[in-house]
Design a protein around this motif. Structure first.
Motif, PDB file in Angstrom:
ATOM      1  N   ALA A  34       0.783  -1.181  -0.080  1.00  8.23           N
ATOM      2  CA  ALA A  34      -0.128  -0.023   0.089  1.00  8.23           C
ATOM      3  C   ALA A  34       0.861   1.077  -0.005  1.00  8.23           C
ATOM      4  N   VAL A  37       2.316   2.042  -3.623  1.00  9.11           N
ATOM      5  CA  VAL A  37       1.490   2.604  -4.397  1.00  9.11           C
ATOM      6  C   VAL A  37       1.191   4.011  -4.105  1.00  9.11           C
ATOM      7  N   ALA A  49       0.003  -0.943 -10.303  1.00 11.73           N
ATOM      8  CA  ALA A  49      -0.505  -2.145  -9.789  1.00 11.73           C
ATOM      9  C   ALA A  49       0.710  -3.008  -9.442  1.00 11.73           C
ATOM     10  N   TRP A  96      -2.527 -13.266  -9.727  1.00  7.73           N
ATOM     11  CA  TRP A  96      -2.541 -11.792  -9.539  1.00  7.73           C
ATOM     12  C   TRP A  96      -0.963 -11.094  -9.558  1.00  7.73           C
ATOM     13  N   PRO A 102      -4.105  -8.161 -11.398  1.00 11.71           N
ATOM     14  CA  PRO A 102      -4.772  -7.224 -10.634  1.00 11.71           C
ATOM     15  C   PRO A 102      -5.914  -6.701 -11.009  1.00 11.71           C
ATOM     16  N   VAL A 106      -9.896  -7.133  -9.436  1.00  8.22           N
ATOM     17  CA  VAL A 106     -10.636  -5.972  -9.114  1.00  8.22           C
ATOM     18  C   VAL A 106     -11.833  -5.611 -10.012  1.00  8.22           C
ATOM     19  N   GLN A 125      -4.841  -1.270  -3.277  1.00  6.01           N
ATOM     20  CA  GLN A 125      -4.087  -2.469  -2.955  1.00  6.01           C
ATOM     21  C   GLN A 125      -3.387  -2.393  -1.896  1.00  6.01           C
ATOM     22  N   GLN A 126      -3.456  -3.447  -1.294  1.00  2.01           N
ATOM     23  CA  GLN A 126      -2.862  -3.812   0.274  1.00  2.01           C
ATOM     24  C   GLN A 126      -1.536  -4.568   0.441  1.00  2.01           C
ATOM     25  N   THR A 128       0.969  -7.982  -1.570  1.00  2.00           N
ATOM     26  CA  THR A 128       0.815  -9.066  -2.574  1.00  2.00           C
ATOM     27  C   THR A 128       2.206  -9.798  -2.488  1.00  2.00           C
ATOM     28  N   ALA A 133      -2.913 -11.929  -2.380  1.00  5.36           N
ATOM     29  CA  ALA A 133      -3.124 -10.749  -2.676  1.00  5.36           C
ATOM     30  C   ALA A 133      -4.320 -10.108  -1.952  1.00  5.36           C
ATOM     31  N   TRP A 135      -6.816  -6.351  -1.491  1.00  3.06           N
ATOM     32  CA  TRP A 135      -7.491  -5.067  -1.948  1.00  3.06           C
ATOM     33  C   TRP A 135      -8.472  -4.665  -1.181  1.00  3.06           C
TER      34      TRP A 135
END
Length: 415
Positions: A34, A37, A49, A96, A102, A106, A125-126, A128, A133, A135
């Motif tokens: 996260a 990103v 992503a 993913w 991703p 999503v 996104q948190q 991976t 994975a 989100w």
């Protein structure tokens, strides 16, 4: 401790574009993305992503300088550094971690939430890595969470569905529900599992779940762990007559002597010298555990406070991806492994008192003593299973866990 990251960018066709200049993020754990990103957007105005780990300057997490592969929709308006990176496909790559992966996940979750009358207003996104994975999807009625699981963990939705099914008060197979537990069964089960609601299950390991308020309970003290153990006991007692149903739903079956076969199979090819004597006597040890008279139950598999979410008054056990059907002592051993010996012994004693009441004639303390070295041995096999199911670039997450767990098992088996 922080982390320095280099983000290597690819486009929608999987072509390498170059790398963003390195930058620091505050959290050291490699699977947490996260902050990557957010920082890429803050510094460079780039929406990325993150797909997967590429490499790192140290053999294992946390911290260090870590490189990731990330996808962008458009070529960013910032100078990119030329890089050499291996973009070849790999048969063990998770969906993913593929270009476009991703976005597909999503899009699926967004459509499922739309069908439920919950239009998505934001996606973040948190995490991976090889194990999942994750989100966060915001909606007008609160957030939902998209989790995508590898093949060896795809029984988690079945466990979550079972946990929220109607509790059955009648328990057979020689186990009875004590008076206090019978009176409080609903509240205890709700505390242990309620709130993790499955909203949808999709292909490639996708599961969409509701939000669980609160915080992960890392650092929980003895009193809070006592409450966690009490709630979890209610779930395990309830599961006694349901183990066949759980196994039929895909939950791994490690009943009886099953752990011995499973552990040896997963550790094949690894150097098990440190725990050789324990492995040689494992079936005999498991037979003695069976003679202690406790029933097989649903086992969380990783019941530490970080897998419990809530506050000091209400807690929900989360992350059932390591669940299996087997001996209930594995969970109390995990819950107490980082406590001071006196505190751990008090939790085990209370746990044993509950089981003596609910499984008359059983010897829970002896079962715990016999399984104490088996618990880290099983974890070594779990880590070996992870390594066998992931691509080599992600081996640093677990490669050192196998020998470390084997050493703990050997130490616990010494007289």
């Amino acid at each position: 401790m922080s982390r320095t990251v280099t983000v290597v960018l690819v486009d929608a066709a999987g072509r390498s574009l170059g790398a963003l200049p390195p930058f620091d993020v505050p959290d050291p754990w490699w699977q947490q993305v996260a902050s990557i990103v957010e920082e890429a957007h803050r510094r460079h105005g780039v929406e990325v992503a993150v797909l997967r780990l590429l490499d790192a300057d140290r053999p294992a997490p946390p911290g260090g300088h870590v490189r990731y592969l990330a996808q962008v929709a458009d070529v960013p308006p910032v100078p990119l550094e030329p890089v050499v990176v291996d973009l070849a496909p790999h048969p063990l790559r998770m969906p993913w971690a593929e270009v476009g992966g991703p976005a597909r996940s999503v899009a699926w979750a967004t459509e499922e939430l739309r069908r439920l009358g919950r239009p998505v207003t934001a996606v973040a996104q948190q995490r991976t890595w090889n194990l999942s994975a994750i989100w966060r999807l915001d909606t007008p009625t609160g957030p939902a969470w998209l989790k995508q699981l590898p093949p060896f963990a795809r029984h988690e939705p079945a466990v979550l569905h079972w946990l929220l099914s109607t509790p059955d008060r009648t328990v057979d197979q020689g186990v009875r529900v004590g008076v206090d537990l019978r009176r409080d069964a609903n509240s205890l089960i709700d505390e242990a599992a309620g709130g993790v609601r499955v909203l949808a299950v999709g292909g490639e390991g996708r599961v969409l779940v509701g939000h669980v308020p609160g915080e992960d309970r890392y650092g929980a003290g003895e009193g809070e762990r006592m409450a966690i153990a009490a709630g979890h006991h209610a779930v395990q007692v309830r599961s006694v007559r349901e183990v066949d149903r759980l196994v039929a739903g895909g939950v791994p079956d490690l009943r009886g002597l099953g752990p011995g076969r499973w552990i040896r199979g997963r550790l094949a090819g690894h150097d098990v010298t440190a725990a050789g004597r324990l492995l040689d006597g494992l079936d005999d040890r498991l037979a003695r555990v069976r003679d202690c008279g406790l029933p097989d139950t649903l086992v969380h598999g990783d019941l530490h406070p970080g897998n419990v979410r809530g506050d000091e008054s209400r807690r929900v056990v989360i992350d059932w991806a390591d669940a299996f059907v087997g001996h209930p002592a594995f969970d109390i051993l995990r819950l107490t492994e980082d406590l001071a010996p006196a505190a751990a012994d008090r939790l085990v004693a209370t746990w044993a008192d509950r089981w003596r009441a609910d499984a008359p004639g059983s010897d829970p303390r002896r079962a715990v003593d016999l399984l104490r070295p088996v618990a880290p041995l099983r974890l070594a096999a779990v880590y070996a299973m992870f390594l066998a199911g992931i691509e080599p670039s992600e081996h640093p997450y677990h490669v050192h866990d196998v020998p470390a767990a084997l050493a703990r098992a050997a130490a616990a088996a010494r007289p």
